[in-house]
Design an enzyme around this catalytic site. Structure first.
Site, PDB file in Angstrom:
ATOM      1  N   SER A  34      -0.629   6.460   0.974  1.00  0.00           N
ATOM      2  CA  SER A  34      -1.872   5.895   1.074  1.00  0.00           C
ATOM      3  C   SER A  34      -2.293   5.080   2.520  1.00  0.00           C
ATOM      4  CB  SER A  34      -2.202   4.707   0.324  1.00  0.00           C
ATOM      5  OG  SER A  34      -2.113   5.668  -1.254  1.00  0.00           O
ATOM      6  N   LEU A  90       0.835  -1.140   0.094  1.00  0.00           N
ATOM      7  CA  LEU A  90      -0.046   0.052  -0.163  1.00  0.00           C
ATOM      8  C   LEU A  90       0.932   1.143   0.010  1.00  0.00           C
ATOM      9  CD1 LEU A  90      -3.067   0.399   0.103  1.00  0.00           C
ATOM     10  CD2 LEU A  90      -2.754   0.663   2.545  1.00  0.00           C
ATOM     11  N   ASP A  91       0.551   2.111  -1.025  1.00  0.00           N
ATOM     12  CA  ASP A  91       1.751   3.147  -1.162  1.00  0.00           C
ATOM     13  C   ASP A  91       1.801   4.113   0.246  1.00  0.00           C
ATOM     14  OD1 ASP A  91       1.799   2.452  -3.805  1.00  0.00           O
ATOM     15  OD2 ASP A  91      -0.065   4.047  -4.303  1.00  0.00           O
ATOM     16  N   LYS A  92       2.829   4.720   0.317  1.00  0.00           N
ATOM     17  CA  LYS A  92       3.234   5.441   1.495  1.00  0.00           C
ATOM     18  C   LYS A  92       2.249   6.687   1.740  1.00  0.00           C
ATOM     19  CE  LYS A  92       7.162   7.667   3.868  1.00  0.00           C
ATOM     20  NZ  LYS A  92       8.662   7.806   3.924  1.00  0.00           N
TER      21      LYS A  92
END
Length: 411
Positions: A110, A106-108
């Site tokens: 996000s 999960l993107d930083k």
């Protein structure tokens, strides 16, 4: 397959499941000869049974622990990596006593739901797009969401040299929409929105398969219940795992653009081969003619080169006489013999006031032989090198003029 074969496990996986290290690190231990199975140093890829004694650095491994499964509500700023030297990594943030790793990423920037586990077999069964397991997101963008935007997002957007799979999408408010994916490309939703002229302000994952964020605060985690895990196991029953995926997908499927480019290259190569086949006969014919001309040139050359300057004077004189019957021009020069006074048969020459005639005769003899040589060279050059014929002819004319002048002065 026997029951024993079904119970065998690859050595690196066996070591990893005990929590000693990762599979990659286990491969390094095996390559360095620091692992033994029943006292024997194994090769890479060896499989072991539960009853085998596996030692690392001469010490037995701990018994395999029961796998754990966590649901974590990741806050913004946490990086989904197992690299402990990275600031804000997810492993140190959770601080679990067992060796665990995230399932997916999960993107930083996000936040939202992510699974972590110590079970390596379940990872690909959940993540692979071919297994079609759903992940749901709520996204806020910088511009009002339009019907055209929703349709294009649902149909698939070209990113990362491919086109995203069709997905479900619905509008929640003017700037917010809900999207459900079965894919997990790198920064997929952000890239899709960017390709359509939108920028993502906030992205939150709210569901993975049958597990949602309900009751889980930001930065909190919990164990998945046995009932939840039973449902997950039922959903992934027909999914391929890590090793099956590695064999089935040794190389990624080519994108539509890659397939089109490959087809174009194949067509160009085919046309080039056809063109070369059409040109091949003419090239062979030209090569054959050139070879025949070179062969004839080599056959004719020695006979004419007998009068070359490199030969002795006697040989050139003899060859000049033999060439007299072949060419009318060379025959004239070949028939000329030095005039002598006195007894011609004895070859004696009177000396005295006419003593200088011998030198003049020798000069004229050399000029005659030079003329024969020039004529022969001119014929050869004219046959093979027409462009140089003019110069050789001019030299022959000059030699003939000199020869005639010498004859007139003699008389």
């Amino acid at each position: 397959m026997t029951d024993r074969d079904a119970s065998l496990t690859r050595l690196n996986k066996f070591i990893s499941e005990t929590g000693f290290c990762s599979r990659r690190e286990a491969d390094r231990y095996i390559a360095d000869g620091r692992v033994t199975i029943n006292g024997i140093v194994p090769e890479m890829g060896t499989k072991v049974a539960p009853s085998d004694e596996v030692l690392v650095n001469g010490k037995p491994l701990k018994e395999k622990k029961e796998a754990v499964y966590l649901a974590f509500n990741k806050p913004v700023g946490i990086t989904c990596t197992t690299e402990r030297h990275v600031d804000g990594n997810i492993i140190d943030y959770i601080g679990h006593p067992q060796r665990i790793f995230p399932i997916g990423r999960l993107d930083k920037p996000s936040d939202g739901l992510i699974f972590l586990t110590s079970d390596g077999d379940i990872v690909n069964k959940i993540l692979r797009a071919g297994n079609a397991h759903e992940k749901e997101y709520v996204v806020r963008v910088d511009r009002p969401v339009t019907t055209d935007f929703l349709k294009r997002m649902a149909a698939g957007v070209p990113i990362l040299d491919t086109v995203t799979l069709p997905c479900r999408i619905e509008q929640i408010s003017t700037y917010v929409f809900r999207i459900t994916l079965t894919q997990g490309l790198n920064r997929q939703i952000r890239r899709m929105c960017e390709a359509l002229g939108y920028e993502v302000f906030k992205l939150k994952r709210v569901r993975i398969m049958n597990i949602s964020l309900e009751g889980l605060g930001i930065g909190q985690w919990r164990y998945l219940t046995k009932r939840e895990m039973a449902n997950i196991q039922q959903m992934i029953e027909g999914s391929s795992g890590t090793e099956e995926a590695s064999r089935a997908e040794a190389a990624p499927a080519p994108s539509q653009h890659a397939v089109a480019a490959r087809s174009q290259r194949v067509a160009q190569d085919t046309d080039a081969r056809r063109g070369s086949h059409r040109d091949a006969p003419s090239k062979k014919t030209a090569s054959r003619k050139s070879t025949q001309q070179d062969a004839s040139f080599r056959r004719e050359r020695p006979a004419k080169d007998r009068s070359s300057p490199g030969r002795s004077e006697q040989e050139r004189s003899r060859d000049a006489g033999s060439n007299g019957g072949r060419n009318s021009s060379s025959g004239l020069a070949g028939g000329l013999k030095p005039r002598t006074r006195g007894n011609a048969t004895s070859g004696t020459t009177k000396k005295g006031s006419n003593g200088g005639n011998g030198k003049s005769l020798r000069v004229r003899g050399r000029l005659a032989r030079a003329l024969v040589h020039r004529l022969a060279v001119t014929e050869d050059v004219a046959e093979h090198y027409p462009a140089a014929c003019t110069l050789s002819s001019l030299l022959c004319v000059i030699s003939l003029v000199v020869f005639v002048v010498c004859g007139v002065r003699r008389w």
